[in-house]
Scaffold this active site. Structure first.
Site, PDB file in Angstrom:
ATOM      1  N   ASP A  91      42.620 -47.303  82.229  1.00  0.00           N
ATOM      2  CA  ASP A  91      42.748 -48.597  82.917  1.00  0.00           C
ATOM      3  C   ASP A  91      41.751 -49.614  82.365  1.00  0.00           C
ATOM      4  OD1 ASP A  91      44.810 -47.824  84.550  1.00  0.00           O
ATOM      5  OD2 ASP A  91      43.555 -47.373  86.286  1.00  0.00           O
ATOM      6  N   SER A 126      56.612 -51.866  86.432  1.00  0.00           N
ATOM      7  CA  SER A 126      55.229 -51.538  86.780  1.00  0.00           C
ATOM      8  C   SER A 126      54.692 -52.568  87.761  1.00  0.00           C
ATOM      9  CB  SER A 126      54.348 -51.527  85.530  1.00  0.00           C
ATOM     10  OG  SER A 126      54.698 -50.477  84.684  1.00  0.00           O
ATOM     11  N   GLU A 158      50.458 -49.928 101.674  1.00  0.00           N
ATOM     12  CA  GLU A 158      50.775 -48.504 101.628  1.00  0.00           C
ATOM     13  C   GLU A 158      49.786 -47.781 100.710  1.00  0.00           C
ATOM     14  OE1 GLU A 158      54.955 -48.025 100.470  1.00  0.00           O
ATOM     15  OE2 GLU A 158      55.254 -50.127 101.018  1.00  0.00           O
ATOM     16  N   LYS A 163      48.336 -45.663  97.924  1.00  0.00           N
ATOM     17  CA  LYS A 163      48.999 -45.352  96.649  1.00  0.00           C
ATOM     18  C   LYS A 163      48.717 -43.904  96.244  1.00  0.00           C
ATOM     19  CE  LYS A 163      49.328 -47.178  91.916  1.00  0.00           C
ATOM     20  NZ  LYS A 163      48.978 -45.943  91.207  1.00  0.00           N
ATOM     21  N   ASP A 192      48.398 -40.610  94.147  1.00  0.00           N
ATOM     22  CA  ASP A 192      48.094 -40.352  92.742  1.00  0.00           C
ATOM     23  C   ASP A 192      48.912 -39.144  92.300  1.00  0.00           C
ATOM     24  OD1 ASP A 192      47.000 -40.517  90.256  1.00  0.00           O
ATOM     25  OD2 ASP A 192      45.062 -39.657  90.795  1.00  0.00           O
ATOM     26  N   TYR A 215      59.069 -44.411  98.872  1.00  0.00           N
ATOM     27  CA  TYR A 215      58.652 -45.766  99.221  1.00  0.00           C
ATOM     28  C   TYR A 215      59.568 -46.861  98.671  1.00  0.00           C
ATOM     29  CZ  TYR A 215      56.555 -44.891  94.638  1.00  0.00           C
ATOM     30  OH  TYR A 215      56.358 -44.517  93.332  1.00  0.00           O
ATOM     31  N   LYS A 228      52.578 -55.297  99.341  1.00  0.00           N
ATOM     32  CA  LYS A 228      53.878 -55.936  99.125  1.00  0.00           C
ATOM     33  C   LYS A 228      54.113 -57.018 100.168  1.00  0.00           C
ATOM     34  CE  LYS A 228      55.845 -51.481  97.667  1.00  0.00           C
ATOM     35  NZ  LYS A 228      56.768 -50.393  98.040  1.00  0.00           N
ATOM     36  N   LYS A 264      43.524 -51.346  93.057  1.00  0.00           N
ATOM     37  CA  LYS A 264      42.874 -50.116  92.601  1.00  0.00           C
ATOM     38  C   LYS A 264      41.460 -50.057  93.164  1.00  0.00           C
ATOM     39  CE  LYS A 264      45.931 -48.226  89.724  1.00  0.00           C
ATOM     40  NZ  LYS A 264      45.569 -47.914  88.346  1.00  0.00           N
ATOM     41  N   CYS A 268       4.510 -45.083  71.912  1.00  0.00           N
ATOM     42  CA  CYS A 268       4.926 -45.678  73.177  1.00  0.00           C
ATOM     43  C   CYS A 268       5.314 -47.144  72.943  1.00  0.00           C
ATOM     44  CB  CYS A 268       3.810 -45.596  74.211  1.00  0.00           C
ATOM     45  SG  CYS A 268       4.209 -46.462  75.759  1.00  0.00           S
ATOM     46  N   CYS A 306       2.679 -49.511  75.192  1.00  0.00           N
ATOM     47  CA  CYS A 306       1.250 -49.659  74.887  1.00  0.00           C
ATOM     48  C   CYS A 306       0.905 -49.317  73.444  1.00  0.00           C
ATOM     49  CB  CYS A 306       0.422 -48.797  75.831  1.00  0.00           C
ATOM     50  SG  CYS A 306       0.608 -47.012  75.559  1.00  0.00           S
ATOM     51  N   CYS A 321       4.510 -40.676  77.001  1.00  0.00           N
ATOM     52  CA  CYS A 321       3.317 -41.391  76.556  1.00  0.00           C
ATOM     53  C   CYS A 321       2.118 -40.699  77.183  1.00  0.00           C
ATOM     54  CB  CYS A 321       3.393 -42.855  76.997  1.00  0.00           C
ATOM     55  SG  CYS A 321       1.835 -43.756  76.766  1.00  0.00           S
ATOM     56  N   CYS A 352      -1.766 -46.660  80.187  1.00  0.00           N
ATOM     57  CA  CYS A 352      -0.566 -47.388  79.771  1.00  0.00           C
ATOM     58  C   CYS A 352      -0.121 -48.339  80.876  1.00  0.00           C
ATOM     59  CB  CYS A 352       0.552 -46.409  79.429  1.00  0.00           C
ATOM     60  SG  CYS A 352       2.131 -47.183  79.035  1.00  0.00           S
TER      61      CYS A 352
END
Length: 579
Positions: free
Chosen positions: A38, A83, A114, A116, A118, A223, A288, A312, A406, A409, A424, A429
């Site tokens: 996605d 889609s 509604e 969704k 998967d 649906y 919808k 989503k 580092c 420092c 370090c 420091c």
């Protein structure tokens, strides 16, 4: 990005998305999550909208469904499949509703939401009330005939309550419990495990042997109503669902009708929070326009209905680009590589940085500046780089070389044998000192409201504090000398500091920032001191007495505490041995 760069990136995205779509829809395999696909598709949509001249008919954004596997007979759909356009935020939901009402300003409309599922989209056909065919979505124009496996779904009636002709679409899915059972069987038979319930459902429907499908406890919710011979046609989507129910076709009963888009947004938010508790997987909410007359007037774009969108949920994973790699120094001196990212929305917030954990992890994942990477939030909190999408490399990516000193420092660093963390070793420091202060005042420690990172940095840089105890001696003049501080802000912060003095023993121990001592172990250590020196009660300790007790604690005493190991006990003893 110029046109030439956009063309190159679009071609790379198209190739990778097509490859992943083929794996996902046709082979029922998951190299990356659906959220990653996605995310790549969103980037492709964005680039194609910026450079419309680069849109081609073969783009994944211009197609519905996927290629057929070739294993089953292909049958044309009576009603071609479309889609749904995706939306990812409450703002986009509102924008969709505004487009719809602008298109039909005088139409009275309601919304239906509604959850969704998967799963795998399936269309069934009944003639004279009897099931004759079941098709996958396929490429949207024709699908695969999987009647032999779909008819094994116990919740699907082989004969309707009325002797009518009917085309209906729904989603075949598995419960989380059934999914776990299937993977246990796969493991027992030394077969590959399914990545998620959706893949398991798709794989079960595409079995050549219907007995395998029958053993997997598939379910289906309907649906969408297609061609039919109903005498009284439903005038709303809600009536469609009620008609399915009356005919004996199973539906998801958790749908709801709203007259206000604000209530729709609230509904989506509520389901986003509670979806993990459901017995089955949902990945969003389909929204919808409820009235069929309004749906007909709104019609379709080239590939999506104007009257519906799929909201989503905030993705747990997303893709983005690595703009840079930097190294941060923590309060214990740990050097942590961090990917600076092109900002991306994931798990409810916009992320612009992600941890790469340590040098070994950076090397193992081979993350480079310029890479396209998959990110997620570890424990839904800390963004981390999961994987590099190496198929999208162009050759200009730059390998990162871990620093030998580092970066804060310039002091020496070391990586003890057997450990993954480079540290370090300079006790003075500045970066370690600053991070130690930030930890000390954080929410789970002294919780001093208003004393954030920028203020702490200012106090350290100006020399007002060199030890956490100095915080409790700060005056209004100290704060007023810092940028953006005025009397009210200063007064509020001093009040917060005063209030924080009443701190629990476990939070005090956690605030000290002892290596290996997190919240849970701080609580265990607090219980130990309370049990041994407070007569088993939640005692109040005078600070001087407490420090004295802690400085005399022995390794043998701590090593026996629940949750303590040798490293943890040694760390506490060493910390308190420094006068």
């Amino acid at each position: 990005m110029n046109r030439s760069e956009a063309r190159s990136r679009i071609e790379s995205l198209k190739t990778e998305i097509k490859r992943l779509n083929y794996q996902y829809f046709t082979l029922d395999r998951n190299e990356f999550s659906e959220e990653v696909r996605d995310s790549l598709k969103k980037e492709l949509v964005r680039l194609e909208s910026e450079f419309p001249g680069l849109v081609t008919p073969d783009s994944p954004t211009q197609r519905v469904g996927s290629a057929l596997s070739g294993r089953f007979k292909k049958v044309a759909h009576i009603t071609p499949k479309k889609s749904l356009a995706d939306v990812f935020s409450s703002e986009e939901i509102v924008e969709w509703s505004e487009r719809v009402t602008k298109f039909l300003p005088n139409e009275k409309m309601t919304f239906i939401a509604e959850p969704k599922m998967d799963g795998l989209n399936i269309t069934v056909h009944y003639e004279k009330g009897k099931l004759i065919r079941a098709l996958t979505r396929g490429n949207g124009v024709e699908g695969e005939d999987v009647t032999h496996t779909v008819r094994t779904i116990e919740s699907l009636p082989l004969e309707l309550e009325m002797p009518i002709g009917l085309e209906a679409s729904g989603e075949v899915f598995l419960s989380k419990e059934s999914f776990e059972h299937i993977n246990l069987e796969q493991e027992k038979n030394e077969k590959p495990l399914f990545a998620n319930p959706r893949n398991a459902a798709a794989g079960s429907v595409r079995q050549l042997d219907p007995a395998v499908s029958a053993s997997r406890n598939l379910n289906i919710f309907f649906y969408e109503l297609g061609r039919n011979t109903l005498k009284d046609l439903p005038s709303t989507q809600e009536q469609v669902l009620k008609t399915f129910h009356a005919l004996g076709l199973p539906i998801n009963p958790t749908y709801k009708v709203f007259s206000s888009i604000d209530d729709v947004v609230k509904f989506c938010g509520e389901w986003g929070a509670k979806r993990e508790k459901l017995a089955f997987e949902i990945d969003g909410i389909v929204l919808k326009i409820n009235e069929k007359s309004a749906q007909e007037k709104l019609g379709f774009t080239a590939k999506t209905p104007r009257w519906a969108v799929a909201y989503k949920f905030a993705p747990k994973q997303a893709t983005t680009h690595v703009l840079d790699i930097i190294v941060q120094v923590g309060r214990t001196g740990a050097l942590t590589p961090v990917a600076v990212l092109d900002p991306v929305f994931v798990a409810g917030s916009t992320v612009s940085r992600a941890t790469l954990h340590n040098e070994d992890d950076l090397e193992r994942k081979d993350v480079r500046v310029g890479d396209t990477v998959v990110i997620q939030k570890a424990g839904d909190v800390i963004p981390e780089v999961v994987e590099v999408m190496k198929n999208l490399r162009t050759g200009v990516e730059k390998k990162f070389h871990f620093p030998k000193k580092c970066p804060a420092c310039g002091g020496a660093v070391e990586k003890p044998e057997g450990e993954a963390i480079t540290r370090c070793v300079n006790s003075g420091c500045f970066a370690q000192e600053r991070e130690h202060f930030i930890h000390f005042v954080s929410k789970h420690a002294f919780d001093i409201e208003g004393l954030g990172e920028k203020v702490v940095s200012g106090l350290v840089e100006e020399g007002f504090v060199s030890d956490p105890a100095d915080i409790f001696s700060l005056t209004s003049d100290d704060f007023l000398s810092l940028p953006l501080f005025k009397e009210k802000r200063t007064s509020n912060l001093l009040s917060s500091i005063e209030k924080s003095k009443d701190v629990t023993l476990s939070r005090f121990i956690f605030a000290l920032g002892i290596r290996h001592i997190g919240e849970e172990i701080s609580q265990s250590l607090a219980r130990y001191f309370t049990d041994h020196y407070g007569n088993g009660r939640s005692a109040s300790f005078e600070m001087g007495k407490l420090i004295e007790l802690m400085s005399h604690v022995k390794f043998e005493d701590l090593d026996n505490i629940d949750g303590f190991g040798g490293k943890v006990a040694q760390s506490v003893v060493e910390w308190f041995s420094h006068k």
